[in-house]
Design an enzyme around this catalytic site. Structure first.
Site, mmCIF file in Angstrom:
data_model
loop_
_atom_site.group_PDB
_atom_site.id
_atom_site.type_symbol
_atom_site.label_atom_id
_atom_site.label_comp_id
_atom_site.label_asym_id
_atom_site.label_seq_id
_atom_site.Cartn_x
_atom_site.Cartn_y
_atom_site.Cartn_z
ATOM 1 C CG ASP A 198 0.585 39.573 11.283
ATOM 2 O OD1 ASP A 198 -0.411 39.709 10.553
ATOM 3 O OD2 ASP A 198 1.167 40.541 11.816
ATOM 4 C CE LYS B 82 -2.551 53.297 10.096
ATOM 5 N NZ LYS B 82 -1.361 52.421 10.059
ATOM 6 C CG HIS C 72 -23.295 67.882 -5.396
ATOM 7 N ND1 HIS C 72 -22.053 67.830 -5.994
ATOM 8 C CD2 HIS C 72 -23.685 69.189 -5.401
ATOM 9 C CE1 HIS C 72 -21.714 69.047 -6.364
ATOM 10 N NE2 HIS C 72 -22.689 69.893 -6.013
ATOM 11 N N GLY D 241 -4.152 43.079 22.716
ATOM 12 C CA GLY D 241 -4.198 43.953 21.540
ATOM 13 C C GLY D 241 -3.114 43.686 20.529
ATOM 14 C CB CYS E 77 -3.459 45.787 15.531
ATOM 15 S SG CYS E 77 -4.652 47.021 14.985
#
Length: 434
Positions: A284, A49, A418, A37, A40
């Site tokens: 990276d 997050k 809407h 992983g 990230c």
């Protein structure tokens, strides 16, 4: 051990490269000395997050009375917040391992001993092609090296056992701004310092100014045009250095095999290929865009090109969404106004303020705006910037528009639901004539 493709690094670039190569029938191994992983999953996108979501829930609870819900007195249990973050990471890590069926995962370091051979813990790996996707690490300031106690990196701040009373953040880019917002919401006294004239250097200037205004409303002390040397006497409990990231290429033996490196990054061409033809690089380590989704894209391109060298595909970095998970969120794609003008492109800017959005008022998320950049003449949408509710989701639609060369008129003629936040897309284009 012989393979068609050996990949160094099991982050988002290497992982996606491995899946892509497997889909072409290649025998693949994935080598990483850390958990699967990469940055990230383990030290970046996902854990930050998760913490940010907890801060959002806290903020929502604090204003529950606005929605007619009284009596809520939220209390922070940082241990539970951290445990939830860790559980999410563990679950996703297990899922990634499960997705590697048919791919050999080799735990440990890797080093080139020749252009066709890697030394790994279990012996040697030989392969017809290689992808270097070893990721990046937080960059240190020369006058403020990390000590793991008070001067910390974005890795170490994620492992804190308690919420700091005060925090000085050096660097006003995406990482610095996210942590500033996060810990301010948790009650930390935050100062953020940026040596450039605005937060989020390179972002739309109006977006950056709006974020600075919002930060100041939250009580965050914002110091732009400020060099780190001017902050030596600050008495903050912790100092977070968030001044960028550097490629992890030490110890890979790249000098042994002659892979070209400049300014600490691996140089690749438009096919993600190094100067050694059968060795590719992604993510990276290439220093192009340190974004997980772009790393995944590069990984796929590198794997595709190593698998089918007679039909190589170019990597396209012109339409890459960039997101900042502050509150409100920020996102951009394509060209900003100043970038377009620097290229000599005549543009028009159409803007919609969320203050005029019915759904934004319902959510009590009225701060911010959406800005669409289009070519003149023709109206082709070439870029967009958003600061406001669900900006990181809205940007997906805008990326599709930019990628597929849609026009303002195409957008104007599209029926949008809407009430919704996505109506802002159509409202921004409502003034288009003809």
């Amino acid at each position: 051990m012989n393979y068609d493709l050996a990949i160094i690094g099991a982050g988002w670039a290497g992982f996606n490269a491995a899946l892509e190569a497997r889909s072409h029938g290649k025998r693949v191994c994935l080598v990483d000395q850390g958990p699967i992983g990469g940055t990230c999953l383990n030290r970046g996108c996902i854990p930050t997050k998760a913490l940010i979501q907890s801060a959002k829930i806290l903020s929502l609870c604090k204003k529950a009375n606005i929605f007619g819900v009284a009596g809520i007195e939220p209390k922070i249990d940082f241990g539970v917040i951290q445990a939830r973050k860790t559980a999410i990471v563990d679950q996703l890590r297990q899922s990634m391992h499960g997705a590697l069926k048919g791919i050999d995962f080799i735990a440990g370091s890797a080093q080139f001993s020749s252009v066709n051979t890697l030394n790994v813990a279990a012996g040697q790996v030989k392969a017809a092609a290689f992808i270097i996707a070893s990721g990046s690490r937080p960059m240190q300031l020369s006058g403020l090296p990390f000590d793991g106690k008070r001067i910390i990196s974005s890795d170490e701040i994620l492992a804190l056992s308690e919420i700091p009373e005060s925090l000085l953040i050096i660097g006003g880019g995406a990482i610095g701004c996210e942590f500033a917002n996060l810990f301010s919401d948790f009650g930390t006294r935050v100062t953020i310092a940026e040596k450039m004239s605005q937060l989020l250097p390179g972002e739309d200037a109006e977006v950056a100014k709006k974020l600075e205004t919002i930060f100041k409303k939250k009580g965050i002390l914002v110091r732009t045009n400020t060099d780190a040397s001017a902050l030596a006497g600050d008495d903050a409990q912790y100092i977070l250095a968030a001044v960028g990231r550097s490629a992890c290429i030490d110890g890979l033996g790249l000098d042994t095999i002659g892979v070209r490196i400049e300014r600490g990054k691996i140089i690749v061409n438009e096919f993600c290929q190094t100067n050694v033809m059968h060795i590719f690089a992604a993510g990276d380590v290439t220093g192009k865009m340190m974004l997980a989704h772009y790393a995944a894209y590069q990984g796929k391109i590198a794997a595709l090109n190593s698998s089918r060298p007679i039909e190589m595909r170019k990597a396209d970095d012109t339409v890459v969404p960039a997101c900042v998970f502050t509150h409100p969120e920020i996102a951009g794609v394509g060209l900003r106004r100043q970038e377009a003008q620097a290229k000599g492109i005549s543009v028009r800017v159409d803007k919609f303020d969320f203050m005029a959005s019915g759904m934004a008022r319902i959510l009590d998320e009225r701060e911010g705006f959406l800005k669409i950049i289009s070519e003149v003449p023709g109206g082709r949408i070439i870029g967009a910037s958003v600061i406001g509710p669900y900006a990181t989701e809205l940007i997906a639609s805008l990326a599709i528009m930019v990628r597929n060369r849609l026009t303002l008129k195409n957008l104007q003629e599209t029926i949008l639901a809407h009430p919704s936040i996505s109506e802002a897309l159509g409202e921004a284009a409502a003034r288009v004539e003809g």
